[in-house]
Design a protein around this motif. Structure first.
Motif, mmCIF file in Angstrom:
data_model
loop_
_atom_site.group_PDB
_atom_site.id
_atom_site.type_symbol
_atom_site.label_atom_id
_atom_site.label_comp_id
_atom_site.label_asym_id
_atom_site.label_seq_id
_atom_site.Cartn_x
_atom_site.Cartn_y
_atom_site.Cartn_z
ATOM 1 N N UNK A 79 0.864 -1.188 0.000
ATOM 2 C CA UNK A 79 0.000 0.000 0.000
ATOM 3 C C UNK A 79 0.895 1.231 0.000
ATOM 4 N N UNK A 80 0.647 2.115 -0.933
ATOM 5 C CA UNK A 80 1.404 3.368 -0.933
ATOM 6 C C UNK A 80 0.434 4.509 -0.620
ATOM 7 N N UNK A 81 0.508 4.988 0.603
ATOM 8 C CA UNK A 81 -0.354 6.079 1.061
ATOM 9 C C UNK A 81 0.257 7.398 0.606
ATOM 10 N N UNK A 82 -0.119 7.769 -0.618
ATOM 11 C CA UNK A 82 0.482 8.956 -1.224
ATOM 12 C C UNK A 82 -0.510 10.120 -1.323
ATOM 13 N N UNK A 83 -1.802 9.840 -1.453
ATOM 14 C CA UNK A 83 -2.793 10.916 -1.620
ATOM 15 C C UNK A 83 -2.654 11.897 -0.458
ATOM 16 N N UNK A 84 -2.591 13.156 -0.798
ATOM 17 C CA UNK A 84 -2.452 14.150 0.263
ATOM 18 C C UNK A 84 -2.367 15.530 -0.332
ATOM 19 N N UNK A 85 -2.503 16.517 0.515
ATOM 20 C CA UNK A 85 -2.458 17.887 0.018
ATOM 21 C C UNK A 85 -2.169 18.885 1.133
ATOM 22 N N UNK A 86 -1.645 20.027 0.670
ATOM 23 C CA UNK A 86 -1.501 21.183 1.553
ATOM 24 C C UNK A 86 -2.429 22.250 0.989
ATOM 25 N N UNK A 87 -3.079 22.986 1.875
ATOM 26 C CA UNK A 87 -3.957 24.073 1.426
ATOM 27 C C UNK A 87 -3.561 25.347 2.151
ATOM 28 N N UNK A 88 -3.044 26.297 1.403
ATOM 29 C CA UNK A 88 -2.729 27.598 1.975
ATOM 30 C C UNK A 88 -1.398 27.665 2.705
ATOM 31 N N UNK A 89 -0.934 28.895 2.868
ATOM 32 C CA UNK A 89 0.289 29.156 3.648
ATOM 33 C C UNK A 89 0.042 30.287 4.638
ATOM 34 N N UNK A 90 -1.233 30.497 4.961
ATOM 35 C CA UNK A 90 -1.562 31.559 5.920
ATOM 36 C C UNK A 90 -1.101 31.158 7.308
ATOM 37 N N UNK A 91 -0.761 32.148 8.139
ATOM 38 C CA UNK A 91 -0.473 31.810 9.534
ATOM 39 C C UNK A 91 -1.728 31.217 10.181
ATOM 40 N N UNK A 92 -1.511 30.420 11.221
ATOM 41 C CA UNK A 92 -2.618 29.693 11.844
ATOM 42 C C UNK A 92 -3.775 30.611 12.242
ATOM 43 N N UNK A 93 -3.446 31.823 12.667
ATOM 44 C CA UNK A 93 -4.513 32.725 13.144
ATOM 45 C C UNK A 93 -5.328 33.334 12.013
ATOM 46 N N UNK A 95 -5.846 31.195 9.077
ATOM 47 C CA UNK A 95 -6.118 30.069 8.174
ATOM 48 C C UNK A 95 -7.596 29.691 8.170
ATOM 49 N N UNK A 96 -7.967 28.975 7.116
ATOM 50 C CA UNK A 96 -9.354 28.524 6.972
ATOM 51 C C UNK A 96 -9.555 27.211 7.726
ATOM 52 N N UNK A 97 -10.569 27.172 8.555
ATOM 53 C CA UNK A 97 -10.839 25.943 9.315
ATOM 54 C C UNK A 97 -11.261 24.823 8.361
ATOM 55 N N UNK A 98 -12.001 25.183 7.315
ATOM 56 C CA UNK A 98 -12.416 24.159 6.331
ATOM 57 C C UNK A 98 -11.194 23.517 5.689
ATOM 58 N N UNK A 103 -7.384 18.924 5.064
ATOM 59 C CA UNK A 103 -6.032 18.336 5.163
ATOM 60 C C UNK A 103 -6.022 17.173 6.158
ATOM 61 N N UNK A 104 -6.701 17.361 7.285
ATOM 62 C CA UNK A 104 -6.738 16.276 8.281
ATOM 63 C C UNK A 104 -7.492 15.070 7.712
ATOM 64 N N UNK A 105 -8.617 15.340 7.057
ATOM 65 C CA UNK A 105 -9.390 14.225 6.482
ATOM 66 C C UNK A 105 -8.568 13.433 5.473
ATOM 67 N N UNK A 106 -7.826 14.127 4.636
ATOM 68 C CA UNK A 106 -7.085 13.448 3.561
ATOM 69 C C UNK A 106 -5.777 12.857 4.082
ATOM 70 N N UNK A 146 1.769 25.175 9.515
ATOM 71 C CA UNK A 146 0.895 24.746 10.628
ATOM 72 C C UNK A 146 0.212 23.373 10.507
ATOM 73 N N UNK A 147 -1.004 23.314 10.008
ATOM 74 C CA UNK A 147 -1.720 22.028 10.061
ATOM 75 C C UNK A 147 -1.185 21.030 9.031
ATOM 76 N N UNK A 148 -0.713 21.527 7.894
ATOM 77 C CA UNK A 148 -0.115 20.580 6.934
ATOM 78 C C UNK A 148 1.043 19.839 7.602
ATOM 79 N N UNK A 149 1.941 20.609 8.228
ATOM 80 C CA UNK A 149 3.085 19.988 8.916
ATOM 81 C C UNK A 149 2.627 19.032 10.010
ATOM 82 N N UNK A 150 1.578 19.423 10.710
ATOM 83 C CA UNK A 150 1.079 18.561 11.798
ATOM 84 C C UNK A 150 0.530 17.245 11.246
#
Ligand code: NDP
Ligand code: 8X3
Length: 250
Positions: A79-93, A95-98, A103-106, A146-150
């Motif tokens: 299994x190669x778990x490759x699907x993924x994405x980063x959305x935005x580069x805004x600071x956490x304060x 950033x879009x919650x959606x 990102x967390x879902x994917x 922020x969340x992408x890295x997390x």
């Protein structure tokens, strides 16, 4: 081997699928965009690439598709778990919650759904290879990461913890952590379709390419059974490390 690659409609996933199919593996190429997957499968008549439409965020679909592949084609060896994405580069304060949720879902839940579906079978057969696409962003913070890295830190720690449960079994788990990599849709997605901004990121650099990642995957699959690579961090030579910055009072 039968290899299930998520996010095979573009970038690393497509390159990995091509490369492994070229080596004679059967590749199940999964993603949401059917036409891209079909075009990939049709690239070379020698390829045994089977396109499968799948949104990794859809828990029910993942379980159904994996079970269907295993009953109608063959068991999934890799299994190669490759699907993924980063959305935005805004600071956490700002950033879009959606976008955080997507990102967390994917990047987190998608990896869990796919892994959970194949792991018991791999353990029963005492054979399996799981390769996760983490990122240097999972090991080092940077502004806007922020969340992408997390999510990628989660992928890293999940990979290690899977091995902790699989010690003594012939199931390899590797987290690949690439740095700057061009030629994929990653930055266009991150910058919300702004191709110019994405292009600017790679200006006058020689970033990693999807083929470099595919080559690492080929190498991982060629290793003897007793060798597990836990974590593999890779960067282009034009990329380095940031320092700890300090903000001074004016
Ligand atoms: P691309 O944007 O080119 O490819 C991403 C792939 O993920 C696409 O095939 C897309 O297919 C798929 N995908 C996204 N969401 C879903 C979903 N919900 N269900 C199924 N498939 C999905 O990016 P890369 O090839 O560059 O990135 C691949 C992986 O590598 C990602 O996990 C990324 O975080 C990681 N990475 C990328 C780096 C880079 O600089 N490029 C560096 C380090 C890591 P579709 O839209 O058809 O569903
Ligand atoms: C992608 C690498 O540095 O753009 O995961 O976050 S980076």
């Amino acid at each position: 081997m039968v290899v299930f690659v998520t996010g095979a409609s573009s970038g690393f996933g497509a390159s990995i699928a091509r490369s492994l199919a070229g080596d004679g593996h059967t590749v199940i190429a999964a993603g949401r965009r059917k036409e891209k997957l079909e075009a990939l499968a049709a690239e070379d008549e020698r390829f045994h690439i089977l396109p499968v439409v799948l949104d990794v965020c859809d828990r029910g679909s993942v379980a159904r598709v994996m079970a269907q592949v295993e009953s109608e084609i063959d068991v999934i060896d890799c299994l190669i778990n490759n699907a993924g994405l980063a959305l935005g580069v805004d600071p956490a304060y700002q950033a879009s919650l959606d976008e955080w949720v997507q990102m967390v879902n994917t990047n987190v839940l998608g990896v869990l759904y796919c892994t959970h579906a194949v792991l018991p079978g791999m353990v029963r057969r005492n054979f399996g290879r799981i390769i996760n696409l983490g990122s240097v962003a999972g090991a080092y913070p940077y502004p806007g990461g922020n969340v992408y890295g997390a999510t990628k830190a989660f992928v890293r720690q999940l990979s290690l913890n899977l091995r902790a449960d699989l010690t003594g079994k012939n199931i390899h788990v590797t987290n690949i952590e690439p740095g700057l990599c061009g030629g994929t849709e990653f930055s266009i997605t991150r910058f919300h379709g702004d191709a110019k901004k994405a292009e600017e990121l790679y200006r006058q650099t020689q970033p990693l390419q999807a083929e470099d990642i595919a080559e690492v995957v080929r190498w991982l699959l060629s290793l003897p059974e007793h060798v597990n690579i836990n974590d593999l961090s890779m960067m282009p030579t034009c990329q380095g490390f940031g320092h700890f910055n300090v903000v001074r009072n004016a």
